[in-house]
Motif scaffolding. Structure first.
Motif, PDB file in Angstrom:
ATOM      1  N   VAL A   1     -40.325  30.832  46.729  1.00  0.00           N
ATOM      2  CA  VAL A   1     -41.611  31.887  47.833  1.00  0.00           C
ATOM      3  C   VAL A   1     -42.173  31.054  49.514  1.00  0.00           C
ATOM      4  CG1 VAL A   1     -44.235  32.024  48.137  1.00  0.00           C
ATOM      5  CG2 VAL A   1     -42.760  33.007  45.803  1.00  0.00           C
ATOM      6  N   ILE A   2     -42.167  29.611  49.153  1.00  0.00           N
ATOM      7  CA  ILE A   2     -43.175  28.465  50.123  1.00  0.00           C
ATOM      8  C   ILE A   2     -40.827  28.445  51.265  1.00  0.00           C
ATOM      9  CG2 ILE A   2     -42.920  26.345  51.797  1.00  0.00           C
ATOM     10  CD1 ILE A   2     -43.906  25.940  48.951  1.00  0.00           C
ATOM     11  N   LEU A   3     -40.125  29.116  50.999  1.00  0.00           N
ATOM     12  CA  LEU A   3     -38.739  29.239  51.678  1.00  0.00           C
ATOM     13  C   LEU A   3     -38.596  30.465  51.963  1.00  0.00           C
ATOM     14  CD1 LEU A   3     -36.403  26.065  50.197  1.00  0.00           C
ATOM     15  CD2 LEU A   3     -38.020  26.328  52.210  1.00  0.00           C
TER      16      LEU A   3
ATOM     17  N   ALA B   1     -37.181  17.650  51.267  1.00  0.00           N
ATOM     18  CA  ALA B   1     -35.809  18.998  51.650  1.00  0.00           C
ATOM     19  C   ALA B   1     -37.092  20.071  52.181  1.00  0.00           C
ATOM     20  CB  ALA B   1     -34.790  18.929  50.868  1.00  0.00           C
ATOM     21  N   THR B   2     -37.502  20.397  51.496  1.00  0.00           N
ATOM     22  CA  THR B   2     -38.295  21.574  51.724  1.00  0.00           C
ATOM     23  C   THR B   2     -39.219  21.509  53.233  1.00  0.00           C
ATOM     24  OG1 THR B   2     -38.615  21.819  49.186  1.00  0.00           O
ATOM     25  CG2 THR B   2     -39.997  23.254  51.123  1.00  0.00           C
TER      26      THR B   2
ATOM     27  N   ILE C   1     -39.070  23.625  56.800  1.00  0.00           N
ATOM     28  CA  ILE C   1     -40.075  24.509  56.915  1.00  0.00           C
ATOM     29  C   ILE C   1     -39.771  24.091  58.726  1.00  0.00           C
ATOM     30  CG2 ILE C   1     -42.352  25.073  57.351  1.00  0.00           C
ATOM     31  CD1 ILE C   1     -43.143  24.496  54.249  1.00  0.00           C
ATOM     32  N   ALA C   2     -39.997  22.668  58.265  1.00  0.00           N
ATOM     33  CA  ALA C   2     -39.761  22.084  60.983  1.00  0.00           C
ATOM     34  C   ALA C   2     -39.107  22.114  60.560  1.00  0.00           C
ATOM     35  CB  ALA C   2     -40.343  20.253  59.742  1.00  0.00           C
ATOM     36  N   TRP C   3     -37.491  22.651  60.783  1.00  0.00           N
ATOM     37  CA  TRP C   3     -36.748  22.758  61.495  1.00  0.00           C
ATOM     38  C   TRP C   3     -36.710  24.134  61.744  1.00  0.00           C
ATOM     39  CZ3 TRP C   3     -33.162  27.236  59.890  1.00  0.00           C
ATOM     40  CH2 TRP C   3     -31.437  26.454  60.483  1.00  0.00           C
ATOM     41  N   ARG C   4     -36.935  25.097  61.135  1.00  0.00           N
ATOM     42  CA  ARG C   4     -37.648  26.344  61.287  1.00  0.00           C
ATOM     43  C   ARG C   4     -38.269  26.648  62.013  1.00  0.00           C
ATOM     44  NH1 ARG C   4     -38.760  29.704  55.432  1.00  0.00           N
ATOM     45  NH2 ARG C   4     -38.335  31.597  57.340  1.00  0.00           N
ATOM     46  N   PHE C   5     -39.057  26.321  61.832  1.00  0.00           N
ATOM     47  CA  PHE C   5     -40.698  25.722  63.124  1.00  0.00           C
ATOM     48  C   PHE C   5     -39.697  25.652  65.302  1.00  0.00           C
ATOM     49  CE2 PHE C   5     -44.131  24.369  65.246  1.00  0.00           C
ATOM     50  CZ  PHE C   5     -45.577  25.906  64.894  1.00  0.00           C
TER      51      PHE C   5
ATOM     52  N   GLY D   1     -49.239  29.598  57.741  1.00  0.00           N
ATOM     53  CA  GLY D   1     -48.368  29.516  56.186  1.00  0.00           C
ATOM     54  C   GLY D   1     -48.099  28.738  56.212  1.00  0.00           C
ATOM     55  N   ALA D   2     -46.960  28.111  57.120  1.00  0.00           N
ATOM     56  CA  ALA D   2     -46.242  26.979  57.106  1.00  0.00           C
ATOM     57  C   ALA D   2     -46.704  25.417  57.257  1.00  0.00           C
ATOM     58  CB  ALA D   2     -45.092  26.647  58.467  1.00  0.00           C
TER      59      ALA D   2
END
Length: 582
Positions: A95-97, A174-175, A179-183, A197-198
């Motif tokens: 759900v987080i990813l 890794a999760t 998240i950091a990479w997507r941001f 949310g992140a």
């Protein structure tokens, strides 16, 4: 209803479980594990019915129903509840990813999920059947119901195996990395969608990594001196796990509020009536997408076209097209950054403003067409009336007037031939009546469409009228010259109408001045009098003023009235040069 019943059962069963270390807190946590995700998921489904993310949250809440069994005193039910912890953690990671789109878009996300699944499978194989819960506040203060014949993950020597113990930490880190990479690599719409949310999810995964990592470096625990650190991390993990779905709720509410603010801003800007080409740059800045393009459905080409009428280019890589319907039919389309789909409320706001502007443009176009048609019809009516005036004037001059002159000549010849005095007297009287009829007919023809107007222009026509006017009238002509017959007739008859109003309402001794002017932009007239004056609002519906307005509107002109009781009156009209003007 199912969630409420399950939550009640969870609270009742957990509070009665005397073997648990923190039954009160654990009862609240289990209720939250059910009510929280399902409630947030239902609201998400209501707000974004086309997103799968709400359904994923509901599934997470349903897994919390299985977690109730960890409060059971029946060993096999207790063990099923313990096994549900891994399923809940795995699905929580998914759900987080998947936030906020409900999709696992890239390979990094799938690799993290695969690593998490492998870790859960190893734990299931190596520690089956489980004898105690994992590293949470769900621990037992005495022997757990499933301890006999089972293996405790925390007590086993395998916890000292750094490879296995490091896997949960690796999953958490890794999760966090994904998240950091997507941001970091996301476009402004993606970062805006992840902004609330992140970070909340990162709190949970860092708490998970910290607590799990504690047992890598201190497999047997931190001892009495380090117990406060372990307790703090344990409670932080319990709390931040519950924060996850509420962080998603806060992110959705924030997106809705942001969409509302953007919509208000765009609606205010739309009050300036931007054209369709101006609308596109208007939407780009608040949506954070400099590449945004707008298209509108064109039935003649059977597809989307930009505001300038050119076919709309297909979305490029990294873009998507969102259609906006009106009355069930396609009306507009937005080509936008694909990641803007993570913030659909903004797209809906932009779509609403695009539809509003499209409807305004269509209404304005229809309004202008109506005005043009009205102006054209007025012009046709006035021109037809003037043609009929000229035709009637010619008919009177060439027809009836000539017949009367012929009768007058015949009567004169008969008068010369007769020797009867009485008949001669009667013929003289008939001749005088014919002469009067000719004069009256000539005056009537002159009033219908004066020959001076047709032959000499507006100034000549007005000066011919002045001679027989009942009040003193001065005609001042400043380079007026000749105009199109429609314009000349308009100015002439409007001036006469204003003069007649001055004679009627100006009082005894009124003096009138008619001024004719011409400049590069327009021809104009002014009829000023020094009479009693009047209230323009009270006279505006008068027939004469309506006639003046209709005549001027027919040739694209306008007029104004300036007057007040006791201060005279001034009627001023203007016709733009180029509207029937040579």
């Amino acid at each position: 209803m199912l969630a409420v019943v399950a939550a009640a059962v969870a609270a009742w069963l957990t509070l009665r479980a005397g073997f648990l270390q923190y039954p009160d807190w654990l009862a609240a946590q289990k209720v939250d594990f059910i009510i929280g995700p399902i409630g947030v998921g239902l609201y998400w489904r209501y707000s974004r019915p086309y997103s799968r993310f709400g359904l994923m949250l509901i599934v997470l809440g349903l897994l919390g129903v299985i977690y109730i069994l960890e409060s059971s005193t029946t060993p096999w039910l207790f063990r099923i509840g313990v096994l549900s912890e891994d399923a809940i953690y795995l699905w929580t990671t998914i759900v987080i990813l998947a936030f906020p789109s409900g999709r696992l878009d890239g390979l990094p996300e799938r690799l993290v999920i695969a690593l998490n699944a492998v870790t859960a499978a190893l734990v299931l194989v190596l520690f089956f059947p489980p004898s105690a819960p994992g590293f949470t506040i769900s621990g037992c203060r005495v022997d757990c119901p499933g301890s006999a014949g089972g293996t405790s993950y925390t007590a086993s020597w395998l916890i000292r195996h750094h490879v296995l113990a490091s896997l949960p930490v690796a999953v958490a880190l890794a999760t966090a990395g994904v998240i950091a990479w997507r941001f970091a690599t996301g476009t402004p719409p993606r970062r805006r969608a992840l902004a609330i949310g992140a970070p909340v999810a990162l709190l949970f995964v860092f708490s998970e990594a910290s607590y799990r990592g504690l047992f890598i470096f201190a497999p047997g625990g931190l001892g009495a001196g380090g117990r406060p650190v372990q307790d703090a991390l344990q409670w932080a993990l319990a709390g931040t796990r519950s924060f996850v779905w509420y962080g998603f709720l806060a992110a959705l509410i924030a997106a809705q509020l942001q969409a509302g603010r953007v919509l208000r801003r765009l609606v205010r800007q739309s009050l300036t009536h931007p054209s369709l080409p101006e609308l596109e740059p208007l939407l780009r800045e608040p949506l954070g997408d400099p590449s945004l393009r707008l298209g509108f459905w064109r039935a003649e080409i059977g597809g989307w076209a930009s505001a300038d009428g050119a076919p709309l280019e297909s979305p490029r890589e990294g873009q998507a097209l969102t259609e906006i319907a009106r009355d069930g039919r396609p009306a507009a389309a937005i080509v936008h950054d694909r990641q803007l789909a993570d913030d659909p409320e903004l797209l809906q706001a932009a779509g609403a403003v695009a539809l509003l502007s499209l409807e305004n443009a269509e209404l304005e176009s229809a309004w202008k067409d109506s005005l043009h048609e009205l102006s054209d019809s007025r012009a046709r009516i006035v021109q037809a009336g003037d043609r009929e005036r000229r035709k009637l004037e010619l008919d009177l001059h060439d027809g009836a007037q000539q017949r009367l002159l012929a009768i007058q000549m015949n009567v004169a010849r008969l008068r010369e031939r007769t020797g009867d005095p009485d008949l001669a007297t009667e013929l003289d009287r008939i001749g005088e009546q014919a002469t009067s009829a000719v004069d009256e007919l000539r005056n009537l023809a002159h009033g219908i469409y004066p020959a001076e107007l047709r032959e000499g222009g507006v100034g000549a026509g007005l000066r011919a009228y002045v001679g027989a006017a009942p009040v003193p009238i001065e005609v001042v002509e400043d380079g007026f010259g000749r105009c199109d017959p429609a314009v000349e007739a308009c100015v002439y008859f409007c001036s006469l109408e204003a003069v007649q109003n001055a004679v009627k309402h100006g009082g005894r001794g009124v003096r009138v001045t008619i001024t004719l002017e011409r400049n590069d932009d327009a021809v104009s007239f002014a009829v000023d009098d020094d009479g009693a004056g009047f209230d323009p609002d009270a006279m505006r519906e008068g027939f004469g003023l309506v006639s003046i307005g209709d005549r001027l509107a027919a040739v694209g002109g306008e007029f104004h009235i300036f007057s007040a009781p006791g201060e005279g009156a001034s009627v001023r009209g203007m016709v733009p040069v180029g509207v029937g003007t040579p």
